[in-house]
Design a protein around this motif. Structure first.
Motif, PDB file in Angstrom:
ATOM      1  N   SER A  21     -13.829   5.538 -17.801  1.00 55.52           N
ATOM      2  CA  SER A  21     -13.893   7.279 -17.113  1.00 55.52           C
ATOM      3  C   SER A  21     -15.398   7.490 -16.321  1.00 55.52           C
ATOM      4  O   SER A  21     -15.042   7.492 -15.236  1.00 55.52           O
ATOM      5  N   THR A  22     -15.917   6.468 -16.359  1.00 56.49           N
ATOM      6  CA  THR A  22     -16.963   6.846 -14.999  1.00 56.49           C
ATOM      7  C   THR A  22     -16.376   6.408 -13.743  1.00 56.49           C
ATOM      8  O   THR A  22     -16.280   7.267 -12.887  1.00 56.49           O
ATOM      9  N   VAL A  23     -15.657   5.119 -13.729  1.00 56.46           N
ATOM     10  CA  VAL A  23     -15.332   5.226 -12.505  1.00 56.46           C
ATOM     11  C   VAL A  23     -14.557   6.344 -12.463  1.00 56.46           C
ATOM     12  O   VAL A  23     -13.985   5.881 -10.769  1.00 56.46           O
ATOM     13  N   VAL A  24     -13.184   6.327 -12.917  1.00 56.74           N
ATOM     14  CA  VAL A  24     -12.529   7.454 -12.458  1.00 56.74           C
ATOM     15  C   VAL A  24     -12.776   8.391 -11.799  1.00 56.74           C
ATOM     16  O   VAL A  24     -12.500   9.063 -10.869  1.00 56.74           O
ATOM     17  N   MET A  25     -13.624   8.259 -12.868  1.00 59.94           N
ATOM     18  CA  MET A  25     -14.398  10.576 -11.917  1.00 59.94           C
ATOM     19  C   MET A  25     -15.362   9.949 -10.823  1.00 59.94           C
ATOM     20  O   MET A  25     -15.597  10.641 -10.026  1.00 59.94           O
ATOM     21  N   TRP A  30     -15.716  10.869  -5.190  1.00 55.97           N
ATOM     22  CA  TRP A  30     -15.313  10.252  -3.523  1.00 55.97           C
ATOM     23  C   TRP A  30     -14.650  10.256  -2.882  1.00 55.97           C
ATOM     24  O   TRP A  30     -14.401  11.090  -1.662  1.00 55.97           O
ATOM     25  N   LEU A  31     -13.200  10.677  -3.618  1.00 51.24           N
ATOM     26  CA  LEU A  31     -12.220  10.704  -2.544  1.00 51.24           C
ATOM     27  C   LEU A  31     -11.220  12.013  -2.260  1.00 51.24           C
ATOM     28  O   LEU A  31     -10.785  11.976  -1.496  1.00 51.24           O
ATOM     29  N   VAL A  32     -11.100  12.642  -3.341  1.00 49.90           N
ATOM     30  CA  VAL A  32     -10.070  13.941  -3.219  1.00 49.90           C
ATOM     31  C   VAL A  32     -10.483  14.568  -2.413  1.00 49.90           C
ATOM     32  O   VAL A  32      -9.875  15.496  -1.928  1.00 49.90           O
ATOM     33  N   PRO A  33     -11.732  15.350  -3.139  1.00 51.61           N
ATOM     34  CA  PRO A  33     -12.905  16.058  -1.925  1.00 51.61           C
ATOM     35  C   PRO A  33     -12.023  16.010  -0.831  1.00 51.61           C
ATOM     36  O   PRO A  33     -12.332  16.628   0.267  1.00 51.61           O
ATOM     37  N   ALA A  34     -12.858  14.906  -0.311  1.00 55.32           N
ATOM     38  CA  ALA A  34     -13.146  14.589   1.082  1.00 55.32           C
ATOM     39  C   ALA A  34     -11.478  14.208   1.961  1.00 55.32           C
ATOM     40  O   ALA A  34     -11.319  14.414   2.906  1.00 55.32           O
ATOM     41  N   LEU A  35     -10.295  13.615   1.253  1.00 52.15           N
ATOM     42  CA  LEU A  35      -9.594  13.465   1.542  1.00 52.15           C
ATOM     43  C   LEU A  35      -8.690  14.991   1.346  1.00 52.15           C
ATOM     44  O   LEU A  35      -7.353  15.405   1.894  1.00 52.15           O
ATOM     45  N   ASN A  37      -9.435  18.407  -0.397  1.00 51.27           N
ATOM     46  CA  ASN A  37      -9.727  19.414   0.035  1.00 51.27           C
ATOM     47  C   ASN A  37     -10.086  19.702  -1.561  1.00 51.27           C
ATOM     48  O   ASN A  37     -10.005  21.315  -1.414  1.00 51.27           O
ATOM     49  N   GLY A  38      -9.781  18.703  -2.433  1.00 52.11           N
ATOM     50  CA  GLY A  38      -9.607  19.228  -4.060  1.00 52.11           C
ATOM     51  C   GLY A  38     -11.157  19.787  -4.608  1.00 52.11           C
ATOM     52  O   GLY A  38     -11.782  19.063  -3.818  1.00 52.11           O
ATOM     53  N   PRO A  39     -11.097  19.871  -6.336  1.00 54.95           N
ATOM     54  CA  PRO A  39     -11.878  20.088  -6.702  1.00 54.95           C
ATOM     55  C   PRO A  39     -13.101  19.222  -6.872  1.00 54.95           C
ATOM     56  O   PRO A  39     -12.126  17.439  -7.657  1.00 54.95           O
ATOM     57  N   SER A  40     -14.365  18.698  -7.447  1.00 56.09           N
ATOM     58  CA  SER A  40     -15.028  18.054  -8.018  1.00 56.09           C
ATOM     59  C   SER A  40     -14.351  17.815  -9.726  1.00 56.09           C
ATOM     60  O   SER A  40     -14.456  19.005  -9.693  1.00 56.09           O
ATOM     61  N   ILE A  41     -14.617  16.854 -10.530  1.00 56.10           N
ATOM     62  CA  ILE A  41     -14.182  16.490 -11.467  1.00 56.10           C
ATOM     63  C   ILE A  41     -15.596  15.801 -12.739  1.00 56.10           C
ATOM     64  O   ILE A  41     -16.249  15.584 -12.410  1.00 56.10           O
TER      65      ILE A  41
END
Length: 122
Positions: A21-25, A30-35, A37-41
């Protein structure tokens, strides 16, 4: 001894889930907000994402926990029972002693004392 083994497996499984779960988070944040513009989880959301992916991408009828597993287990049990019925009493005793030796190596059964193993070999 068996109780500690079960407790160790539960602890190991919990640690594996926490680590995954930590690795997924971390990867998501790291990827989704930068690529995109999605939210952090959060950690809880990452755990929920893991559970959701398990439900969506694994079939309940295949693999270890589905019906196929139970079918294979029953088939193995039936084959073993058939072999057991066809064994002579001497073969059964030999099988039991062999299993005791193998299981005692892994700590599942107490090790036979030297006098017992000497008596069995005579």
């Amino acid at each position: 001894m068996k109780r500690y083994w079960i407790l160790n497996m539960i602890t190991l499984a919990a640690l594996a889930i926490l680590a995954l779960s930590t690795v997924v988070m971390l990867l998501w944040n790291w990827l989704v907000p930068a690529l995109f513009n999605g939210p952090s989880i959060s950690f809880g959301q990452a755990l929920g994402l893991l559970i959701l992916s398990k439900v969506l991408f694994s079939s309940l009828k295949q693999g270890r926990w589905g019906g196929d597993y139970l079918t294979r287990k029953r088939a193995w049990k039936n084959r073993f029972e058939e072999k057991w019925r066809n064994m002579t009493p001497e073969e059964r005793e030999k099988f039991k002693s062999t299993m005791k030796q193998h299981c005692s190596k892994w700590g599942w059964m107490p090790q036979p004392s030297d006098s017992q193993s000497h008596q069995e070999s005579v």
